[in-house]
Design a protein around this motif. Structure first.
Motif, mmCIF file in Angstrom:
data_model
loop_
_atom_site.group_PDB
_atom_site.id
_atom_site.type_symbol
_atom_site.label_atom_id
_atom_site.label_comp_id
_atom_site.label_asym_id
_atom_site.label_seq_id
_atom_site.Cartn_x
_atom_site.Cartn_y
_atom_site.Cartn_z
ATOM 1 N N ASN A 14 75.288 48.944 45.714
ATOM 2 C CA ASN A 14 75.203 47.475 46.482
ATOM 3 C C ASN A 14 76.518 47.607 47.639
ATOM 4 O OD1 ASN A 14 74.403 46.702 43.632
ATOM 5 N ND2 ASN A 14 74.421 44.881 44.364
ATOM 6 N N ASP A 29 77.888 37.610 48.109
ATOM 7 C CA ASP A 29 77.376 38.181 47.154
ATOM 8 C C ASP A 29 78.116 39.371 46.449
ATOM 9 O OD1 ASP A 29 74.876 37.151 47.416
ATOM 10 O OD2 ASP A 29 73.793 38.800 48.168
ATOM 11 N N HIS A 59 74.874 40.537 42.385
ATOM 12 C CA HIS A 59 74.935 39.476 43.558
ATOM 13 C C HIS A 59 76.118 38.351 43.242
ATOM 14 C CE1 HIS A 59 71.917 41.458 46.148
ATOM 15 N NE2 HIS A 59 71.658 41.607 45.177
ATOM 16 N N GLY A 131 70.765 39.273 51.986
ATOM 17 C CA GLY A 131 70.726 39.873 50.492
ATOM 18 C C GLY A 131 69.558 40.998 50.273
ATOM 19 N N ALA A 169 72.148 44.238 51.366
ATOM 20 C CA ALA A 169 73.026 44.191 50.142
ATOM 21 C C ALA A 169 72.865 45.414 49.561
ATOM 22 C CB ALA A 169 72.618 42.996 49.197
#
Length: 251
Positions: A14, A29, A59, A131, A169
Motif C-alpha cells: 500500500n 487513504d 484504506h 485509490g 494506492a
C-alpha cells in the motif's frame, strides 16, 4: 505548487499519501496511522483532513488512531460509503469541491471497484488521488460494481491532461505490466516501460506516481478502443474491457 505530496509505503504494497504545506497536512487513504503520525511529528504539522477514496480496511484502517491525535480533522468520503468509513464527517458526491493548501480539488464519482468509490483531482497542481480505480498499468478488481461502471470511471480519468500525476494506492505496477505485455506484446512504449519498471523495482524504487499520458499509451484498460486489444468476436468497448478484466483476474 500549493502543497507537497509525500508517499509512504505501508503494509505489503500500500501507499499512503500525505499532502502538506508549511502549516497543515492532509492524508489520503491512511491504511495505518503510525508512519503518518511520525511524519507529522517530524515536521510539526497539524492534520486537518483525511481524504478517503473508499471503505476498504487497507484504506481507512488508520482513521480512528489519527483522529485520537487530531480530533478536529475532517474525514471525507463518498456519500454512498456513509457508515462504512470510520469517523466520516463529510459526505461527498460527484462534482463536489474540497479545499487544501490554498487549492481546490474536484471530486470524481468512480464506481466499479466498489459502489461508492471516489477520487480527488487537484487541477492547479495536477494531482489525482485515485485509490484502487486506476493502477499503474492496470485497474482495480470488480468487487461491488460492474465492468461498464469501471470503464466509465476510467474514461473520466483518460480525459484529464496527459501530464496529470496519478497517485495509485498500491505498488502493483510490475505485475500489471507483465499482464499488459501478454495482451499487447507489440506495443513498443509498453515494452520500454516494462524494462524501466523492472529496473526500478530491482533497485527498490517506487513506480508511483505515474501520469495519465503514460497510462493512455501503455495501460490496456485505458486502451479498449485500440484494434490491437479488440478481437474478431467483438469491438464493443464494455465487452473488450470485461474480457481483459477477466483475463487479468486469472493471470
Amino acid at each position: 505548487m500549493a502543497f507537497t505530496v509525500e508517499r509512504i509505503a505501508v503494509l505489503k504494497d500500500n501507499y499512503v499519501f500525505v499532502l502538506y504545506d508549511q502549516q497543515a497536512a492532509a492524508v489520503v487513504d491512511p491504511a495505518v496511522a503510525p508512519p503518518v503520525l511520525d511524519f507529522l511529528r517530524q515536521r510539526d504539522l497539524k492534520l486537518t483532513a483525511i481524504f478517503n477514496t473508499h471503505h476498504h480496511g487497507d484504506h481507512v484502517g488508520g482513521n480512528q488512531a489519527l483522529l485520537q491525535q487530531f480530533p478536529q480533522a475532517q474525514v471525507y468520503g463518498s456519500r454512498q460509503d456513509q457508515g462504512r468509513i470510520p469517523g466520516q464527517t463529510v459526505c461527498l458526491d460527484d462534482g463536489d469541491a474540497v479545499d487544501f493548501g490554498g487549492e481546490q480539488g474536484r471530486v470524481y464519482f468512480v464506481p466499479g471497484h466498489t459502489r461508492g468509490h471516489i477520487a480527488y483531482y487537484f487541477p492547479g497542481s495536477g494531482h489525482l488521488f485515485c485509490g484502487d480505480t486506476l493502477f499503474a498499468g492496470g485497474c482495480g478488481r470488480l468487487f461491488e460494481g460492474t465492468a461498464a461502471q469501471l470503464l466509465a470511471s476510467l474514461d473520466q480519468f483518460a480525459q484529464l491532461p496527459p501530464e496529470t500525476l496519478v497517485w495509485c494506492a498500491h505498488e502493483y505496477t510490475l505485475n500489471n505490466l507483465k499482464f499488459a505485455l501478454s495482451v499487447e506484446k507489440d506495443n513498443l512504449e509498453l515494452q520500454a516501460r516494462f524494462d524501466q519498471t523492472q529496473r526500478a523495482r530491482q533497485q527498490g524504487r517506487a513506480t508511483i506516481p505515474t501520469t495519465i499520458g503514460l497510462e493512455r499509451a501503455t495501460n490496456p484498460f485505458l486502451r479498449v478502443d485500440q484494434p490491437s486489444l479488440q478481437t474478431t468476436q467483438t469491438q464493443d468497448r464494455v465487452q473488450v474491457f470485461t474480457q481483459l478484466r477477466t483475463l487479468k483476474d486469472h493471470f
